[in-house]
Design a protein around this motif. Sequence first.
Motif, PDB file in Angstrom:
ATOM      1  N   GLN A 130       0.808  -1.221   0.000  1.00  0.00           N
ATOM      2  CA  GLN A 130       0.000   0.000   0.000  1.00  0.00           C
ATOM      3  C   GLN A 130       0.845   1.276   0.000  1.00  0.00           C
ATOM      4  OE1 GLN A 130      -2.815  -0.603   3.296  1.00  0.00           O
ATOM      5  NE2 GLN A 130      -4.358  -1.118   1.757  1.00  0.00           N
ATOM      6  N   SER A 131       2.092   1.167   0.379  1.00  0.00           N
ATOM      7  CA  SER A 131       2.947   2.356   0.346  1.00  0.00           C
ATOM      8  C   SER A 131       3.148   2.854  -1.088  1.00  0.00           C
ATOM      9  CB  SER A 131       4.306   2.062   0.985  1.00  0.00           C
ATOM     10  OG  SER A 131       4.910   0.928   0.401  1.00  0.00           O
TER      11      SER A 131
ATOM     12  N   THR B 109       0.057   4.849  -1.834  1.00  0.00           N
ATOM     13  CA  THR B 109       0.108   6.082  -1.032  1.00  0.00           C
ATOM     14  C   THR B 109       1.120   7.063  -1.606  1.00  0.00           C
ATOM     15  OG1 THR B 109      -0.474   4.808   0.939  1.00  0.00           O
ATOM     16  CG2 THR B 109       0.480   6.992   1.279  1.00  0.00           C
TER      17      THR B 109
ATOM     18  N   CYS C 290       7.211   5.867   3.743  1.00  0.00           N
ATOM     19  CA  CYS C 290       5.854   5.349   3.569  1.00  0.00           C
ATOM     20  C   CYS C 290       5.805   3.845   3.830  1.00  0.00           C
ATOM     21  CB  CYS C 290       5.344   5.647   2.158  1.00  0.00           C
ATOM     22  SG  CYS C 290       5.029   7.388   1.818  1.00  0.00           S
TER      23      CYS C 290
ATOM     24  N   ILE D  88       3.492   2.291   6.742  1.00  0.00           N
ATOM     25  CA  ILE D  88       2.273   1.632   6.267  1.00  0.00           C
ATOM     26  C   ILE D  88       2.398   0.115   6.233  1.00  0.00           C
ATOM     27  CG2 ILE D  88       0.708   1.444   4.291  1.00  0.00           C
ATOM     28  CD1 ILE D  88       1.541   4.360   3.591  1.00  0.00           C
TER      29      ILE D  88
ATOM     30  N   GLY E 109      -2.321   4.979   5.164  1.00  0.00           N
ATOM     31  CA  GLY E 109      -2.053   5.633   3.889  1.00  0.00           C
ATOM     32  C   GLY E 109      -3.173   6.558   3.438  1.00  0.00           C
TER      33      GLY E 109
ATOM     34  N   LEU F 294      -4.043   7.197  -0.153  1.00  0.00           N
ATOM     35  CA  LEU F 294      -4.219   5.877  -0.733  1.00  0.00           C
ATOM     36  C   LEU F 294      -5.333   5.886  -1.771  1.00  0.00           C
ATOM     37  CD1 LEU F 294      -3.575   2.776  -0.614  1.00  0.00           C
ATOM     38  CD2 LEU F 294      -5.398   2.629   1.102  1.00  0.00           C
TER      39      LEU F 294
END
Length: 569
Positions: free
Chosen positions: A180-181, A184, A483, A487, A495, A499
Amino acid sequence: MKWDFIDDYDENQLGYDLSDLTMDQFFLDINLNSSHLEEIYLYTLNEDCYKCPFLLSHHGNHTNTGLVTKDPPHNIFKTNTKFRIASEYKEYFPQEQTDNVICDFSSNFDQFGIYKVDVNESGCYMNILKEPVNIYSPILTVILLYVALYLLVYCIFRLWRKCIPKVVEPDKKAPKKRVQSLDTFRGLTIVTMIFANFGCGGYGIIEHAKWNGLHLADLVFPSFVWIMGVCIPISLSSSFKRNVPNKTLIFNITKRSIKLFCLGIFLNSGADLNYLRLFGVLQRFSIAYFVVSIVCIYSMDRSQEQPEQGIFADIMRIWKGWVVVISLLLTHTAVIFTVAAPKCPRGYMGPGGLHENLSHKNCIGGATGYIDGLILGNHRYQNPTIYSVYEAKPFDPEGIVGCLTTIFHTFIGVQAGTTLLVYKSHSQRLLRWFMWAVVTGVIGGCLCGFRKEDGLIPVNKNLWSSSFVMVTSCFAFFLLSICYVLIDVKNWWSGKPFLFAGMNAILMYIGHEMTDGHFPVRWYLHNNSAITTDPRRTHFIALLSDLWGVGIWVFISFYLHEKGVFFTI
């Protein structure tokens, strides 16, 4: 300097109509108090104009000769202006020339101030008739306003969710866990890009540097290019696992690149066929994406066997690609140092125009501008940001020559993405990203001499110089690492809301371009009295408006995320 909640003026004072002023403007009167000085002239210089001459001011009187009289009008200037008063008349007055100069001054003039300068035989003496306002005071005010608005909307949303009965949906297969970084990082980039394109609240320290240098806005585009590169090997690896043939991959990549290029022309090229701009932001994205993706297809190992995780395992997995992009970088370097326009020196990388006292007036961007001009002709950007400072145009900051370094830039992102694929340990990934950040930062610093001006290869977004590539890649590696830790490693942050924006980044970009200038995304309060190209009178109004537009698009991305709608090309 006056500190208040907003950077507005109170009322008219001392016979000055303050409604004539707008952002970053002030009144300056210059009075000649001498019987011996018969004629003196006012010259001005934009502080951002490096090695430029002073220009004869047209504020002196109604004859536009720059002549300072004993009964001058109320003159309006921008706060980034330097002044020179001299007894000699000329259109351009070099900074290094001191003959016939009475005084130079640039005493930190600020917004909505009223200043008076008395000139006599012994020099110039400045008086502050009205204190200026602090242009940074609105930042806290706007933040507090929007925090309060966010809390109000959040509370309403939570109450609404409690009142609406939940719909029980059938069990769905759990989606594959994403890093997910990456989303983000992409979302943070696109949100900052929208803020920069909407005007940055009128703050020059955030806006793009006029030529050399690096401001916050200059980090946005390269970060987006870089994160695009990160995602390329991840996407291709998935296709390799499904045994998608190269022919199909190349067809899909070509189709997507053409779509991006055509969208770029639609959004930013205008309608005048004589000056239709062929290259732009999305066009450069499309070229870099196409070339780097093709390079990766033929340079990445299709084998699904996990390679031995040695020190250079991630580099060795794409070493053939490195050979290709380094060759392109060396070609770019050779071009900018060997090719020169007629009557221009080799290796010149300045803005032309007023730079170096007009000695390179038609050498805008050196070899980069020259080659782009030969190929594109009138189909370049006709109003670059440097024109307001250096009086140089046309020049396209997203032209053809800069594509070579942009491809290299994208491939540095590919290296970060390959590290994700090869190493599964958080510590291994972070260590390598940190090492790449240090290496690119040091190389970039050495290329520019660790200074803004006069380095071997200055940090320059307009030229997309190799030092610019290295320095911005350094920031990108650090930001992704931060990040990733927050995250994906520590789970301290989800995020959000970036996100949401990152999962619909291309829609965010197209949408904000198409809605700029249209209510309710954009709004302003026009001041009919002020003489300006920007209708937003204060930084308070500008920042309030710009963050409002950004917030609208973040909310749209959240809504689309809730509905499961994701726009791709």
